[in-house]
Design a protein around this motif. Structure first.
Motif, PDB file in Angstrom:
ATOM      1  N   GLU A 125      59.942   0.176  74.131  1.00 46.89           N
ATOM      2  CA  GLU A 125      59.271  -1.072  74.522  1.00 46.89           C
ATOM      3  C   GLU A 125      59.955  -2.278  73.883  1.00 46.89           C
ATOM      4  O   GLU A 125      60.239  -3.276  74.543  1.00 46.89           O
ATOM      5  CB  GLU A 125      57.794  -1.059  74.085  1.00 46.89           C
ATOM      6  CG  GLU A 125      56.882  -0.277  74.970  1.00 46.89           C
ATOM      7  CD  GLU A 125      55.445  -0.262  74.463  1.00 46.89           C
ATOM      8  OE1 GLU A 125      55.204  -0.562  73.268  1.00 46.89           O
ATOM      9  OE2 GLU A 125      54.555   0.043  75.266  1.00 46.89           O
ATOM     10  N   ARG A 126      60.207  -2.189  72.579  1.00 46.37           N
ATOM     11  CA  ARG A 126      60.842  -3.320  71.874  1.00 46.37           C
ATOM     12  C   ARG A 126      62.264  -3.545  72.360  1.00 46.37           C
ATOM     13  O   ARG A 126      62.726  -4.683  72.457  1.00 46.37           O
ATOM     14  CB  ARG A 126      60.819  -3.075  70.369  1.00 46.37           C
ATOM     15  CG  ARG A 126      59.439  -3.243  69.761  1.00 46.37           C
ATOM     16  CD  ARG A 126      59.460  -3.224  68.244  1.00 46.37           C
ATOM     17  NE  ARG A 126      59.910  -1.949  67.687  1.00 46.37           N
ATOM     18  CZ  ARG A 126      59.130  -0.898  67.479  1.00 46.37           C
ATOM     19  NH1 ARG A 126      57.860  -0.952  67.799  1.00 46.37           N
ATOM     20  NH2 ARG A 126      59.615   0.210  66.950  1.00 46.37           N
ATOM     21  N   LYS A 131      56.177  -3.459  78.476  1.00 48.07           N
ATOM     22  CA  LYS A 131      55.122  -2.551  78.010  1.00 48.07           C
ATOM     23  C   LYS A 131      55.222  -1.222  78.743  1.00 48.07           C
ATOM     24  O   LYS A 131      55.441  -1.186  79.953  1.00 48.07           O
ATOM     25  CB  LYS A 131      53.738  -3.160  78.260  1.00 48.07           C
ATOM     26  CG  LYS A 131      53.365  -4.223  77.279  1.00 48.07           C
ATOM     27  CD  LYS A 131      51.905  -4.588  77.444  1.00 48.07           C
ATOM     28  CE  LYS A 131      51.389  -5.050  76.116  1.00 48.07           C
ATOM     29  NZ  LYS A 131      50.271  -4.298  75.651  1.00 48.07           N
ATOM     30  N   ILE A 141      56.498  -8.035  77.114  1.00 48.04           N
ATOM     31  CA  ILE A 141      55.810  -8.080  75.823  1.00 48.04           C
ATOM     32  C   ILE A 141      55.863  -9.504  75.312  1.00 48.04           C
ATOM     33  O   ILE A 141      56.937 -10.133  75.282  1.00 48.04           O
ATOM     34  CB  ILE A 141      56.492  -7.134  74.808  1.00 48.04           C
ATOM     35  CG1 ILE A 141      56.414  -5.690  75.294  1.00 48.04           C
ATOM     36  CG2 ILE A 141      55.853  -7.267  73.439  1.00 48.04           C
ATOM     37  CD1 ILE A 141      57.131  -4.705  74.405  1.00 48.04           C
TER      38      ILE A 141
END
Length: 148
Positions: A125-126, A131, A141
């Protein structure tokens, strides 16, 4: 040095009972009378090749119980990972290197074969900025301060 007679043999021990004699009812009762510890255990299907046979109860249980299997990552999540990775211009290997995982892990997540791991999903995700968990799968995000 004293001379020894190599032909003479002296045995200073008494033979114990054989396995069959030790298991007999008489041997067990005699040992109990002497106050010795006696352990008896009945082995299931001893001396027979029955470890692979299916009994009625086992077959009945197999019919009754539902299939137990691990949840897999949905194909929707796999598509989001693939699209996010491609939008950043990364290959599976590049993304795997970025999140310190093996390229096979990324391939498994994208194809829906992987068992979901929240740590790995968080790293992905990062890395891709989308998301992958919860109800807004595929949304960007928000980059803000983390709440404590």
């Amino acid at each position: 040095m004293a001379e020894s007679d190599w032909d003479t043999v002296t045995v200073l021990r008494k033979k114990g009972p054989t396995a069959a004699q030790a298991k007999s009812k008489q041997a067990i009762l005699a040992a109990q009378r002497r106050g010795e510890d006696v352990e008896t255990s009945k082995k299931w299907a001893a001396g027979q090749n029955k470890q692979h046979s299916i009994t009625k109860n086992t077959a009945k249980l197999d019919r009754e119980t539902e299939e137990l299997h691990h949840d897999r990552v949905t194909l929707e999540v796999g598509k989001v990972i693939q699209q996010g990775r491609q939008s950043k211009g990364l290959t599976q290997k590049d993304l795997a290197t970025k999140i310190n995982e093996k390229p096979q892990v990324i391939a498994d997540y994208e194809s829906g074969r992987a068992i979901p791991n929240n740590q790995v999903l968080g790293k992905i995700e990062r890395a891709i900025g989308l998301k992958l968990r919860g109800k807004d799968i595929g949304k960007a995000i928000e980059k803000g301060p983390r709440a404590k």
